[in-house]
Design a protein around this motif. Structure first.
Motif, PDB file in Angstrom:
ATOM      1  N   ARG A  40     102.111 -23.680  11.255  1.00 56.64           N
ATOM      2  CA  ARG A  40     103.464 -24.089  11.685  1.00 56.64           C
ATOM      3  C   ARG A  40     104.382 -22.878  11.810  1.00 56.64           C
ATOM      4  O   ARG A  40     105.155 -22.751  12.762  1.00 56.64           O
TER       5      ARG A  40
ATOM      6  N   MET B 284     113.014 -30.374   1.196  1.00 59.36           N
ATOM      7  CA  MET B 284     112.926 -29.170   2.047  1.00 59.36           C
ATOM      8  C   MET B 284     112.086 -28.111   1.331  1.00 59.36           C
ATOM      9  O   MET B 284     112.414 -27.708   0.230  1.00 59.36           O
ATOM     10  N   GLN B 285     111.017 -27.685   1.971  1.00 52.21           N
ATOM     11  CA  GLN B 285     110.175 -26.642   1.385  1.00 52.21           C
ATOM     12  C   GLN B 285     110.617 -25.284   1.925  1.00 52.21           C
ATOM     13  O   GLN B 285     110.931 -25.150   3.110  1.00 52.21           O
ATOM     14  N   THR B 286     110.663 -24.327   1.050  1.00 51.89           N
ATOM     15  CA  THR B 286     110.986 -22.959   1.504  1.00 51.89           C
ATOM     16  C   THR B 286     109.829 -22.030   1.161  1.00 51.89           C
ATOM     17  O   THR B 286     109.195 -22.181   0.116  1.00 51.89           O
ATOM     18  N   VAL B 287     109.541 -21.121   2.076  1.00 52.10           N
ATOM     19  CA  VAL B 287     108.550 -20.082   1.801  1.00 52.10           C
ATOM     20  C   VAL B 287     109.236 -18.732   2.016  1.00 52.10           C
ATOM     21  O   VAL B 287     110.226 -18.640   2.742  1.00 52.10           O
TER      22      VAL B 287
ATOM     23  N   LEU C  36     100.370 -25.098   6.981  1.00 50.93           N
ATOM     24  CA  LEU C  36     101.715 -24.539   6.823  1.00 50.93           C
ATOM     25  C   LEU C  36     101.812 -23.191   7.558  1.00 50.93           C
ATOM     26  O   LEU C  36     102.791 -22.922   8.267  1.00 50.93           O
TER      27      LEU C  36
ATOM     28  N   ASP D 233     111.705 -29.809   7.584  1.00 53.10           N
ATOM     29  CA  ASP D 233     111.291 -29.823   6.181  1.00 53.10           C
ATOM     30  C   ASP D 233     110.795 -28.471   5.678  1.00 53.10           C
ATOM     31  O   ASP D 233     110.264 -28.378   4.572  1.00 53.10           O
ATOM     32  N   LEU D 234     110.904 -27.447   6.496  1.00 57.73           N
ATOM     33  CA  LEU D 234     110.335 -26.150   6.100  1.00 57.73           C
ATOM     34  C   LEU D 234     111.186 -24.989   6.604  1.00 57.73           C
ATOM     35  O   LEU D 234     111.551 -24.956   7.781  1.00 57.73           O
TER      36      LEU D 234
END
Lengths: 176, 273
Positions: free
Chosen positions: B265, A1-4, B262, A60-61
């Motif tokens: 999205r 899991m990507q986090t921003v 990214l 996944d984000l």
């Protein structure tokens, strides 16, 4: 899991907590405590640590939203929060010119670390005596390429617009 | 909506900058205790200033200063009554009761002093009424006054660190010109010390370095640069931090940029909320 991560900053009572509450999918994790200093004059409770909100982008984000504490004595938190952030929203209470200097100090702080993409949101535009975004640009002496956006932190569409404008700035700096 | 606040929080020089850059037309009302002043602007330039205790027609002012007789003043006032949309200042010029240059000189001196006195106010409520015009009999200058000159002179009268430090937190800041500073210097007359500092601005030296090179005190250099800054001639920035180096001696690469895919999205997700 990507986090921003995106950071929402601004002076005391600029509307950071409300901004995150309006858009977050989860109940905002907030550390509201009774105000103990001069902020008591402005609001009964103020954010002494931080607010945390979350928007799932996909399986996944995840986008995390962090609201910084407003008071000067929590400056050290700003550095921690700014680590690895995608972008920054600077919220300004458009009705309180007494906070403009503090807002400049916050912008200066974040920009001193790196050239972070950021926008300025002129909050409380629905209130009487609100300074317009263009007046705020002049008052804060922001260069023309920095977006100063009208905002009402309690309005979802308005908050969405601010985030989308920030993402547009981020997009211009992103790579294929 | 009027712009309201207190000059304790948003200084007079800051407001003059806003009026100038925003090409504002209207009146800035300032008040504290029983004092009250009003500055009128037309497209960012000052046209007149009045005080509550000295709010007189231009003719009265000129009689008081010995530039007009009472008979001439009455003649101008009478002629003005029959002319709509014309200021009393313009009537005086049209009747040749005073030359345009002389009228400008007398009014400018009077108005400048009124404004400079306001720079000593540490606090006071302000209210800017957009579009508000002065009474046509007010001492309106034939040629509106650029505010950069007023800002510079007003700032010369500042003798406290507190206000300066709002904009210049320390002497390790670097001074650089904004784009096209020459255009903006046209309305400004610099004193000798100000020229010494002006000539040292190169976008690299810190305020402390400028003070050392000019032999002036850091306070004087900061005060002068604060004036340039407030007039919109220069910017002060933090000295760029040295680029971190790897053990090999090569500079550390910048953090990788985020991918467009990214960002797209996230944009799509927020649009759909």
């Amino acid at each position: 899991m990507q986090t921003v991560k995106m950071v929402i900053s601004g002076a005391v009572n600029a509307g950071k907590t409300e901004f995150i509450k309006t858009i977050s999918e989860i109940e905002v994790v907030s550390t509201e405590r009774p105000a103990t200093d001069d902020t008591r004059l402005i609001k009964k409770e103020t954010t002494v640590a931080m607010d945390f909100g979350r928007i799932a982008i996909g399986d996944d984000l995840v986008l995390h939203l962090f609201g910084t504490p407003g008071q000067k004595r929590f400056d050290f938190m700003w550095e921690i929060l700014s680590e690895g952030m995608l972008g920054l929203v600077i919220l300004v209470d458009s009705t309180r010119p007494e906070t403009f200097r503090e807002t400049n100090r916050i912008i200066d702080f974040f920009m001193s670390y790196r050239e972070t993409p950021y926008v300025v949101a002129a909050n409380k535009q629905d209130r009487p005596n609100a300074w317009s975004p263009e007046e705020l640009r002049l008052a804060l002496r922001l260069p023309s390429h920095i977006k100063v956006l009208p905002c009402m932190a309690t309005d979802r569409e308005s908050v969405k617009n601010v985030l989308l404008e920030l993402l547009d700035v981020i997009m211009q700096r992103s790579e294929d | 909506m009027p712009l309201v606040g207190n000059i304790r929080d948003f200084g007079l020089s800051d407001f003059l900058y806003l009026v100038d850059r925003g090409y504002k037309t209207g009146c800035l009302h300032l008040s504290r205790a029983d004092e009250m002043s009003s500055l009128y602007f037309d497209k960012g330039k000052l046209i007149t200033a009045t005080r509550k205790d000295d709010n007189v027609p231009v003719t009265d002012l000129l009689v008081r200063k010995g530039k007009l007789t009472a008979v001439q003043a009455a003649q101008a006032a009478q002629a003005h009554q029959s002319q709509n949309g014309v200021t009393l200042s313009q009537v005086l010029i049209n009747l040749d009761l005073i030359g345009r240059d002389e009228l400008q000189r007398v009014l400018q001196q009077h108005i400048e002093e009124s404004v400079y006195a306001l720079f000593s106010w540490n606090e006071g409520e302000f209210r800017f009424e957009q579009g508000q015009r002065p009474d046509p009999t007010a001492p309106i200058m034939p040629t509106p006054l650029a505010v950069e000159h007023l800002i510079m002179e007003g700032v010369r009268r500042i003798d406290e660190w507190g206000r300066i430090k709002d904009r210049i937190p320390n002497t390790d800041m670097v001074v650089k010109f904004i784009e096209q500073p020459i255009e903006r210097t046209k309305g400004i007359n610099l004193a000798a010390d100000e020229w010494r500092v002006f000539a040292r601005i190169n976008g690299k030296d810190t305020l402390a370095e400028i003070a050392r090179k000019t032999g002036m005190s850091e306070f004087d250099v900061c005060r002068i640069v604060y004036g340039f800054l407030t007039a919109g001639l220069v910017d002060v920035i933090r000295k760029p931090a040295p680029v971190p180096m790897l053990a090999t001696g090569r500079p550390l690469a910048e953090a990788p940029r985020v991918k467009k895919s990214l960002v797209t999205r996230i944009i799509n997700r927020i649009r759909g909320m």
